[in-house]
Design a protein around this motif. Structure first.
Motif, PDB file in Angstrom:
ATOM      1  N   LEU A   4       0.832  -1.209   0.000  1.00 11.60           N
ATOM      2  CA  LEU A   4       0.000   0.000   0.000  1.00 11.60           C
ATOM      3  C   LEU A   4       0.866   1.258   0.000  1.00 11.60           C
ATOM      4  O   LEU A   4       0.596   2.215  -0.733  1.00 11.60           O
ATOM      5  CB  LEU A   4      -0.924   0.014   1.224  1.00 11.60           C
ATOM      6  CG  LEU A   4      -2.194  -0.829   1.153  1.00 11.60           C
ATOM      7  CD1 LEU A   4      -2.933  -0.766   2.479  1.00 11.60           C
ATOM      8  CD2 LEU A   4      -3.100  -0.346   0.028  1.00 11.60           C
ATOM      9  N   LEU A   5       1.912   1.255   0.833  1.00 12.54           N
ATOM     10  CA  LEU A   5       2.807   2.407   0.871  1.00 12.54           C
ATOM     11  C   LEU A   5       3.539   2.585  -0.451  1.00 12.54           C
ATOM     12  O   LEU A   5       3.773   3.709  -0.904  1.00 12.54           O
ATOM     13  CB  LEU A   5       3.826   2.244   2.003  1.00 12.54           C
ATOM     14  CG  LEU A   5       3.344   2.567   3.416  1.00 12.54           C
ATOM     15  CD1 LEU A   5       4.426   2.222   4.428  1.00 12.54           C
ATOM     16  CD2 LEU A   5       2.971   4.030   3.534  1.00 12.54           C
ATOM     17  N   LEU A   6       3.889   1.474  -1.077  1.00 14.57           N
ATOM     18  CA  LEU A   6       4.574   1.530  -2.366  1.00 14.57           C
ATOM     19  C   LEU A   6       3.651   2.074  -3.447  1.00 14.57           C
ATOM     20  O   LEU A   6       4.056   2.872  -4.295  1.00 14.57           O
ATOM     21  CB  LEU A   6       5.075   0.134  -2.756  1.00 14.57           C
ATOM     22  CG  LEU A   6       5.739   0.008  -4.131  1.00 14.57           C
ATOM     23  CD1 LEU A   6       7.030   0.821  -4.162  1.00 14.57           C
ATOM     24  CD2 LEU A   6       6.023  -1.450  -4.456  1.00 14.57           C
ATOM     25  N   ALA A   7       2.380   1.659  -3.392  1.00 16.78           N
ATOM     26  CA  ALA A   7       1.458   1.986  -4.483  1.00 16.78           C
ATOM     27  C   ALA A   7       0.803   3.345  -4.346  1.00 16.78           C
ATOM     28  O   ALA A   7       0.330   3.900  -5.333  1.00 16.78           O
ATOM     29  CB  ALA A   7       0.370   0.906  -4.561  1.00 16.78           C
ATOM     30  N   ARG A   8       0.796   3.914  -3.149  1.00 20.00           N
ATOM     31  CA  ARG A   8      -0.024   5.112  -2.941  1.00 20.00           C
ATOM     32  C   ARG A   8       0.458   6.316  -3.745  1.00 20.00           C
ATOM     33  O   ARG A   8      -0.335   7.204  -4.063  1.00 20.00           O
ATOM     34  CB  ARG A   8      -0.095   5.466  -1.464  1.00 20.00           C
ATOM     35  CG  ARG A   8       1.169   6.050  -0.868  1.00 20.00           C
ATOM     36  CD  ARG A   8       0.902   6.498   0.558  1.00 20.00           C
ATOM     37  NE  ARG A   8       2.066   7.158   1.129  1.00 20.00           N
ATOM     38  CZ  ARG A   8       2.057   7.735   2.302  1.00 20.00           C
ATOM     39  NH1 ARG A   8       0.967   7.751   3.027  1.00 20.00           N
ATOM     40  NH2 ARG A   8       3.141   8.318   2.769  1.00 20.00           N
ATOM     41  N   ASN A   9       1.743   6.351  -4.118  1.00 20.38           N
ATOM     42  CA  ASN A   9       2.247   7.464  -4.920  1.00 20.38           C
ATOM     43  C   ASN A   9       2.056   7.241  -6.414  1.00 20.38           C
ATOM     44  O   ASN A   9       2.330   8.127  -7.216  1.00 20.38           O
ATOM     45  CB  ASN A   9       3.729   7.695  -4.631  1.00 20.38           C
ATOM     46  CG  ASN A   9       3.966   8.227  -3.228  1.00 20.38           C
ATOM     47  OD1 ASN A   9       3.104   8.898  -2.668  1.00 20.38           O
ATOM     48  ND2 ASN A   9       5.116   7.916  -2.662  1.00 20.38           N
ATOM     49  N   VAL A  65       9.925   7.170   3.858  1.00 24.34           N
ATOM     50  CA  VAL A  65       8.836   6.268   3.504  1.00 24.34           C
ATOM     51  C   VAL A  65       9.392   5.044   2.781  1.00 24.34           C
ATOM     52  O   VAL A  65       8.929   3.919   2.987  1.00 24.34           O
ATOM     53  CB  VAL A  65       7.784   6.991   2.633  1.00 24.34           C
ATOM     54  CG1 VAL A  65       6.753   6.010   2.109  1.00 24.34           C
ATOM     55  CG2 VAL A  65       7.091   8.075   3.441  1.00 24.34           C
ATOM     56  N   LEU A  66      10.410   5.255   1.930  1.00 20.94           N
ATOM     57  CA  LEU A  66      11.038   4.133   1.234  1.00 20.94           C
ATOM     58  C   LEU A  66      11.683   3.175   2.234  1.00 20.94           C
ATOM     59  O   LEU A  66      11.530   1.951   2.140  1.00 20.94           O
ATOM     60  CB  LEU A  66      12.094   4.657   0.255  1.00 20.94           C
ATOM     61  CG  LEU A  66      12.930   3.586  -0.467  1.00 20.94           C
ATOM     62  CD1 LEU A  66      12.038   2.689  -1.317  1.00 20.94           C
ATOM     63  CD2 LEU A  66      14.010   4.241  -1.326  1.00 20.94           C
ATOM     64  N   VAL A  67      12.384   3.743   3.227  1.00 18.72           N
ATOM     65  CA  VAL A  67      12.990   2.904   4.272  1.00 18.72           C
ATOM     66  C   VAL A  67      11.907   2.147   5.026  1.00 18.72           C
ATOM     67  O   VAL A  67      12.063   0.952   5.335  1.00 18.72           O
ATOM     68  CB  VAL A  67      13.820   3.772   5.236  1.00 18.72           C
ATOM     69  CG1 VAL A  67      14.298   2.942   6.426  1.00 18.72           C
ATOM     70  CG2 VAL A  67      15.001   4.389   4.515  1.00 18.72           C
ATOM     71  N   LEU A  68      10.808   2.821   5.309  1.00 23.33           N
ATOM     72  CA  LEU A  68       9.705   2.187   6.027  1.00 23.33           C
ATOM     73  C   LEU A  68       9.128   1.026   5.224  1.00 23.33           C
ATOM     74  O   LEU A  68       8.835  -0.042   5.764  1.00 23.33           O
ATOM     75  CB  LEU A  68       8.623   3.212   6.324  1.00 23.33           C
ATOM     76  CG  LEU A  68       7.395   2.714   7.084  1.00 23.33           C
ATOM     77  CD1 LEU A  68       7.792   2.171   8.444  1.00 23.33           C
ATOM     78  CD2 LEU A  68       6.370   3.827   7.238  1.00 23.33           C
TER      79      LEU A  68
END
Length: 274
Positions: free
Chosen positions: A120-125, A253-256
């Motif tokens: 989800l974090l990867l796709a949200r952008n 965010v990438l690290v997360l």
């Protein structure tokens, strides 16, 4: 040594969680499981007690972050109360389900959730916002510091269903739900990013209060371990909120994302073969 370690975990979790509106539990739970159970550095720790520590931590992490966002008026209080109301039944049910989970089951399901959250974090952008929900809800407006007007909204019935599901995951695993709330606010309801994060932390704060009451009543909170986490989480929350406003958080965010993915894979392996 154990108390300093827990304070450091609380500070890191609070800071990282506040930067992207997570609430910190997504970081604290896998880290505490790793150092407490896998490495054996925290005596007597269990999945249930880790969740108990996490929900207590999120009260203070959410409070410090919410107060900071309130000062710059990036909290949508009406949305926060609606989403909070929808999550209450899910949190209570999730907490009772957690009571009966053994360590392998917890690791397996938590690992799957972490991988889903990292995706989800990867796709949200890269996903385009959906106009359908805004058109069927009551439109709201927000003018940012650059003078740009943002229009957002949502149908209340859908928000209540969504937050019930998020609340269940929050009660079951001791996470704040912000990782699911923030992408939903931005992608489904067209919230401005800073308002999405501020509102998410307000929801995390309110939800953590209910979550903690439930887990305390179930005996899941080891207070001698939870207390050192509180000051670290509060300070980390304030630092994370300032970083959220002043810097581009794409690198963090990438690290997360990478951390969640690695923790998720490790947790699944532990659940299947541990």
């Amino acid at each position: 040594m154990v108390f300093l370690l827990l304070a450091a975990i609380g500070a890191l979790s609070g800071m990282m969680g506040s930067i992207v509106g997570l609430g910190g539990g997504t970081i604290l739970v896998p880290l505490t499981l790793l150092v407490g159970i896998n490495l054996g550095w925290i005596p007597g720790i269990t999945p249930q007690s880790v969740v108990g520590i996490s929900v207590i931590m999120m009260i203070f992490n959410g409070l410090s972050s919410t107060l900071s966002h309130m000062k710059v008026k990036t909290v949508d209080y009406q949305t926060g109360w609606i989403f909070f109301a929808g999550s209450i039944p899910g949190m209570i049910i999730g907490a009772f389900v957690n009571k009966g989970m053994d360590l392998p089951s917890f690791n397996l399901y938590f690992g799957i959730l972490l991988i889903v959250l990292s995706i989800l974090l990867l796709a949200r952008n890269h996903l385009k916002p959906i106009q359908w929900f805004v058109q069927r809800g009551k439109p709201r407006t927000f003018v940012d510091k650059f003078g740009e007007t943002h229009v957002y909204g949502y149908p209340i019935w859908f928000a209540l269903i969504l937050t019930f599901i998020i609340g269940f995951a929050s009660g079951l695993f001791g996470i704040g739900g912000g990782t699911m709330i923030v992408p939903a606010l931005i992608l489904l309801f067209l919230f401005p990013p800073h308002v999405a994060v501020g509102t998410s932390m307000f929801i995390v704060f309110l939800s953590a209060i209910v979550n903690s009451i439930t887990h305390i009543s179930l005996g899941h909170v080891p207070w001698h371990y939870a207390l050192p986490v509180i000051p670290g989480a509060y300070i980390g929350g304030m630092i994370g909120t300032k970083l959220n406003r002043k810097m581009n958080s794409d690198t963090l965010v990438l690290v997360l994302r990478i951390m969640l993915l690695l923790f998720g894979v490790r947790s699944i392996i532990e659940g299947i073969w541990g």
